[in-house]
Design a protein around this motif. Structure first.
Motif, PDB file in Angstrom:
ATOM      1  N   SER A 108       0.861  -1.183   0.000  1.00 39.13           N
ATOM      2  CA  SER A 108       0.000   0.000   0.000  1.00 39.13           C
ATOM      3  C   SER A 108       0.894   1.229   0.000  1.00 39.13           C
ATOM      4  O   SER A 108       1.304   1.722   1.058  1.00 39.13           O
ATOM      5  N   SER A 109       1.210   1.714  -1.187  1.00 43.43           N
ATOM      6  CA  SER A 109       2.150   2.824  -1.339  1.00 43.43           C
ATOM      7  C   SER A 109       1.417   4.159  -1.229  1.00 43.43           C
ATOM      8  O   SER A 109       0.615   4.498  -2.110  1.00 43.43           O
ATOM      9  N   PHE A 110       1.661   4.876  -0.141  1.00 47.84           N
ATOM     10  CA  PHE A 110       1.108   6.214   0.076  1.00 47.84           C
ATOM     11  C   PHE A 110      -0.421   6.237   0.087  1.00 47.84           C
ATOM     12  O   PHE A 110      -1.021   7.267  -0.193  1.00 47.84           O
ATOM     13  N   ALA A 111      -1.061   5.123   0.416  1.00 50.51           N
ATOM     14  CA  ALA A 111      -2.525   5.072   0.358  1.00 50.51           C
ATOM     15  C   ALA A 111      -3.182   4.962   1.733  1.00 50.51           C
ATOM     16  O   ALA A 111      -4.209   5.601   1.978  1.00 50.51           O
ATOM     17  N   MET A 112      -2.629   4.152   2.635  1.00 48.20           N
ATOM     18  CA  MET A 112      -3.283   3.964   3.930  1.00 48.20           C
ATOM     19  C   MET A 112      -3.488   5.259   4.698  1.00 48.20           C
ATOM     20  O   MET A 112      -4.510   5.414   5.382  1.00 48.20           O
ATOM     21  N   PRO A 113      -2.562   6.239   4.648  1.00 46.37           N
ATOM     22  CA  PRO A 113      -2.805   7.481   5.391  1.00 46.37           C
ATOM     23  C   PRO A 113      -4.031   8.258   4.912  1.00 46.37           C
ATOM     24  O   PRO A 113      -4.484   9.179   5.608  1.00 46.37           O
ATOM     25  N   LEU A 114      -4.578   7.920   3.762  1.00 43.97           N
ATOM     26  CA  LEU A 114      -5.760   8.609   3.257  1.00 43.97           C
ATOM     27  C   LEU A 114      -7.048   8.064   3.868  1.00 43.97           C
ATOM     28  O   LEU A 114      -8.150   8.438   3.445  1.00 43.97           O
ATOM     29  N   CYS A 115      -6.927   7.200   4.874  1.00 46.00           N
ATOM     30  CA  CYS A 115      -8.065   6.721   5.657  1.00 46.00           C
ATOM     31  C   CYS A 115      -8.147   7.512   6.959  1.00 46.00           C
ATOM     32  O   CYS A 115      -7.130   7.927   7.509  1.00 46.00           O
ATOM     33  N   ASP A 116      -9.352   7.660   7.494  1.00 43.42           N
ATOM     34  CA  ASP A 116      -9.479   8.270   8.819  1.00 43.42           C
ATOM     35  C   ASP A 116      -8.899   7.312   9.861  1.00 43.42           C
ATOM     36  O   ASP A 116      -8.702   6.121   9.589  1.00 43.42           O
ATOM     37  N   ASP A 118      -9.887   5.643  12.537  1.00 41.38           N
ATOM     38  CA  ASP A 118     -10.582   4.389  12.849  1.00 41.38           C
ATOM     39  C   ASP A 118     -10.466   3.401  11.683  1.00 41.38           C
ATOM     40  O   ASP A 118     -10.194   2.207  11.896  1.00 41.38           O
ATOM     41  N   SER A 119     -10.672   3.895  10.472  1.00 42.50           N
ATOM     42  CA  SER A 119     -10.579   3.017   9.305  1.00 42.50           C
ATOM     43  C   SER A 119      -9.155   2.518   9.106  1.00 42.50           C
ATOM     44  O   SER A 119      -8.933   1.359   8.729  1.00 42.50           O
ATOM     45  N   PHE A 120      -8.187   3.387   9.343  1.00 39.93           N
ATOM     46  CA  PHE A 120      -6.785   3.005   9.223  1.00 39.93           C
ATOM     47  C   PHE A 120      -6.480   1.823  10.151  1.00 39.93           C
ATOM     48  O   PHE A 120      -5.886   0.822   9.723  1.00 39.93           O
ATOM     49  N   ARG A 121      -6.883   1.945  11.403  1.00 42.73           N
ATOM     50  CA  ARG A 121      -6.557   0.883  12.368  1.00 42.73           C
ATOM     51  C   ARG A 121      -7.324  -0.402  12.088  1.00 42.73           C
ATOM     52  O   ARG A 121      -6.776  -1.496  12.237  1.00 42.73           O
ATOM     53  N   ARG A 122      -8.556  -0.287  11.656  1.00 42.76           N
ATOM     54  CA  ARG A 122      -9.301  -1.498  11.280  1.00 42.76           C
ATOM     55  C   ARG A 122      -8.659  -2.171  10.070  1.00 42.76           C
ATOM     56  O   ARG A 122      -8.549  -3.405  10.018  1.00 42.76           O
ATOM     57  N   THR A 123      -8.243  -1.367   9.113  1.00 38.84           N
ATOM     58  CA  THR A 123      -7.583  -1.935   7.929  1.00 38.84           C
ATOM     59  C   THR A 123      -6.293  -2.626   8.320  1.00 38.84           C
ATOM     60  O   THR A 123      -5.991  -3.736   7.842  1.00 38.84           O
ATOM     61  N   TRP A 124      -5.521  -1.993   9.202  1.00 38.28           N
ATOM     62  CA  TRP A 124      -4.261  -2.606   9.632  1.00 38.28           C
ATOM     63  C   TRP A 124      -4.517  -3.921  10.362  1.00 38.28           C
ATOM     64  O   TRP A 124      -3.787  -4.903  10.160  1.00 38.28           O
ATOM     65  N   GLU A 125      -5.552  -3.976  11.187  1.00 41.74           N
ATOM     66  CA  GLU A 125      -5.862  -5.228  11.879  1.00 41.74           C
ATOM     67  C   GLU A 125      -6.246  -6.312  10.884  1.00 41.74           C
ATOM     68  O   GLU A 125      -5.867  -7.479  11.039  1.00 41.74           O
ATOM     69  N   ARG A 126      -6.979  -5.961   9.831  1.00 35.74           N
ATOM     70  CA  ARG A 126      -7.349  -6.955   8.812  1.00 35.74           C
ATOM     71  C   ARG A 126      -6.115  -7.428   8.052  1.00 35.74           C
ATOM     72  O   ARG A 126      -6.009  -8.610   7.696  1.00 35.74           O
ATOM     73  N   ILE A 127      -5.173  -6.525   7.795  1.00 38.29           N
ATOM     74  CA  ILE A 127      -3.919  -6.922   7.142  1.00 38.29           C
ATOM     75  C   ILE A 127      -3.144  -7.880   8.038  1.00 38.29           C
ATOM     76  O   ILE A 127      -2.652  -8.924   7.583  1.00 38.29           O
ATOM     77  N   ARG A 128      -3.033  -7.534   9.315  1.00 36.98           N
ATOM     78  CA  ARG A 128      -2.324  -8.396  10.268  1.00 36.98           C
ATOM     79  C   ARG A 128      -2.929  -9.799  10.291  1.00 36.98           C
ATOM     80  O   ARG A 128      -2.205 -10.802  10.323  1.00 36.98           O
ATOM     81  N   GLY A 153     -10.155  13.125   7.516  1.00 32.70           N
ATOM     82  CA  GLY A 153     -10.155  11.845   6.809  1.00 32.70           C
ATOM     83  C   GLY A 153      -8.792  11.259   6.563  1.00 32.70           C
ATOM     84  O   GLY A 153      -8.654  10.360   5.728  1.00 32.70           O
ATOM     85  N   MET A 154      -7.768  11.722   7.298  1.00 32.07           N
ATOM     86  CA  MET A 154      -6.417  11.194   7.126  1.00 32.07           C
ATOM     87  C   MET A 154      -5.859  10.761   8.476  1.00 32.07           C
ATOM     88  O   MET A 154      -6.359  11.148   9.531  1.00 32.07           O
ATOM     89  N   THR A 155      -4.793   9.948   8.426  1.00 37.82           N
ATOM     90  CA  THR A 155      -4.169   9.422   9.641  1.00 37.82           C
ATOM     91  C   THR A 155      -2.695   9.765   9.651  1.00 37.82           C
ATOM     92  O   THR A 155      -1.989   9.577   8.647  1.00 37.82           O
ATOM     93  N   PHE A 156      -2.232  10.254  10.801  1.00 37.02           N
ATOM     94  CA  PHE A 156      -0.833  10.603  11.021  1.00 37.02           C
ATOM     95  C   PHE A 156      -0.402   9.977  12.340  1.00 37.02           C
ATOM     96  O   PHE A 156      -1.162   9.973  13.309  1.00 37.02           O
ATOM     97  N   LEU A 157       0.813   9.449  12.374  1.00 38.26           N
ATOM     98  CA  LEU A 157       1.290   8.680  13.527  1.00 38.26           C
ATOM     99  C   LEU A 157       2.626   9.216  14.011  1.00 38.26           C
ATOM    100  O   LEU A 157       3.460   9.643  13.203  1.00 38.26           O
ATOM    101  N   SER A 158       2.832   9.143  15.329  1.00 34.93           N
ATOM    102  CA  SER A 158       4.174   9.355  15.844  1.00 34.93           C
ATOM    103  C   SER A 158       5.011   8.123  15.532  1.00 34.93           C
ATOM    104  O   SER A 158       4.482   7.053  15.211  1.00 34.93           O
ATOM    105  N   ARG A 159       6.314   8.264  15.651  1.00 35.16           N
ATOM    106  CA  ARG A 159       7.198   7.117  15.433  1.00 35.16           C
ATOM    107  C   ARG A 159       6.846   5.986  16.400  1.00 35.16           C
ATOM    108  O   ARG A 159       6.766   4.819  16.002  1.00 35.16           O
TER     109      ARG A 159
END
Length: 201
Positions: A108-116, A118-128, A153-159
């Motif tokens: 997922s190149s430069f695409a996952m951060p375009l999720c809000d 909650d959606s980002f974390r749900r998507t990551w759990e489904r990938i896991r 509608g975007m997601t940003f994370l600390s290291r």
């Protein structure tokens, strides 16, 4: 905006990107696999016009190519695809598409951060859950000093947040990039990016 003008706008956007090479994260993940595993399957979430998909196909992988923009998939299918390749285009938002269990690689190149968030974390759990032991994720997440922070509608994370989400994975690449530049549309931007290749333990 009409559907035709929207498609024309995306077509022009993809034309700007047409000659760019596949991302370094994808190349590192494919190199780490070596020869494609038997029945090798990669799910490319947010595939755009296929700059990564072409490389996946070239190396003998079966590809499920997902994008929310119909024009992206039209552009992908209009490209010179390798003979005998196996690609399934799916018009859907990446946070909504089913991820098949046992998929070897999720890119997922430069695409996952375009999720809000909650959606980002749900998507990551489904990938896991979908990746088997030895399966990999490759892609980019955005950091807190990115100039797009605050956009809805975007997601940003600390290291630390990014690393916590990657617990249970062997980090084959975790490069943090911070630089001023421009977007593909020519707009000035400060990038704060985590480039990730992670192998499920």
């Amino acid at each position: 905006m009409t559907e035709s003008s929207r498609s024309a706008g995306w077509a022009a956007y993809y034309q700007q990107l047409r000659d760019r090479p596949p991302r370094k994260t994808l190349l590192a993940a494919l190199d780490a696999f070596g020869n494609a595993p038997p029945d090798a399957l990669v799910m490319d979430l947010g595939c755009g016009d296929g700059r990564d998909v072409i490389e996946e196909l070239r190396r003998g992988w079966k590809v499920i190519a997902v994008d929310a923009e119909p024009e992206a998939l039209r552009q992908l299918q209009a490209r010179a695809l390798p003979d005998g390749c196996d690609v399934t285009p799916v018009n859907a938002r990446l946070e909504e598409v089913p991820i098949p269990l046992g998929v070897h690689l999720v890119n997922s190149s430069f695409a996952m951060p375009l999720c809000d968030p909650d959606s980002f974390r749900r998507t990551w759990e489904r990938i896991r859950e979908a990746l088997p032991a030895g399966g990999r994720f490759s892609g980019q997440w955005y950091g807190l000093r990115d100039s797009w922070v605050g956009r809805p509608g975007m997601t940003f994370l600390s290291r630390d947040e990014a690393l916590a989400l990657l617990e249970g994975f062997e980090l084959e690449m975790f490069d943090e990039e911070e630089a001023d530049g421009v977007t593909p549309r020519g707009n000035a931007k400060h990038w704060h990016i985590f480039h990730i290749v992670a192998k499920k333990s």
